[in-house]
Design an enzyme around this catalytic site. Sequence first.
Site, PDB file in Angstrom:
ATOM      1  CG  HIS A  62       8.821  -9.818  14.076  1.00 40.61           C
ATOM      2  ND1 HIS A  62       7.575  -9.328  14.404  1.00 40.61           N
ATOM      3  CD2 HIS A  62       9.659  -9.401  15.068  1.00 40.61           C
ATOM      4  CE1 HIS A  62       7.650  -8.661  15.544  1.00 40.61           C
ATOM      5  NE2 HIS A  62       8.906  -8.677  15.964  1.00 40.61           N
ATOM      6  CE1 TYR A 132       1.870  -8.432  10.177  1.00 40.65           C
ATOM      7  CE2 TYR A 132      -0.252  -8.321  11.294  1.00 40.65           C
ATOM      8  CZ  TYR A 132       1.067  -7.922  11.175  1.00 40.65           C
ATOM      9  OH  TYR A 132       1.576  -7.005  12.062  1.00 40.65           O
TER      10      TYR A 132
END
Length: 207
Positions: A62, A132
């Site tokens: 991604h 994250y």
Amino acid sequence: MQIRELSVPDSYEITPVQHADDRGLFFEWYRFDLLEQAIGHPLTLRQANVSLSRKGVVRGIHFADVPLGQAKLVTATHGAVLDYVIDLRVGSPAFGRWDAVLLDSEHHRSMYLAEGLGHAFVALTEDATVSYLVTDTYHADREHAINPLDPDIALAFPPEAGELLLSPRDTGAPSLAEALAGGLLTTWDDARAHYASLDTAAQKGGA
């Protein structure tokens, strides 16, 4: 805390110093000043994400449009993943190259990857939990994927991952060559200009 640049420029492995005693364990997994010193500009955080994955799950590759892009500071809070960074910046001396760091709840390492770099991981344990910290909020129209099984990138998945499980989005994602031909990738020069603008903005803010 030890910070080591990986073979993909603008990505880093961060290893904390752990302090253990009979009560348990303490460590710092993020220090803004030390990371700023390593990457050359402040890290402005705008969102925090958590994913929980079964063993064998592959998430990625991604990436987001630059600017603004989405730099990431990634760690595993439970279990283990092999975390990959892939250089997707056209014109980079490392274009198409990848590196990987084992993130687990034993060594508590983390990985930083700058805007314009691709990110993926494979879960090596059940209920692998990944956290994250990112520099921009999610924008669906600016987010992209590349097939993590693209043979031209050739990510090496460890045998302990077992059978791989991918989402329909990732299995249907374009190859690196297709993403390049479709104009989805940022350039090395545009990425460097963006990093420089972050440093300039920080200097003006401190003036």
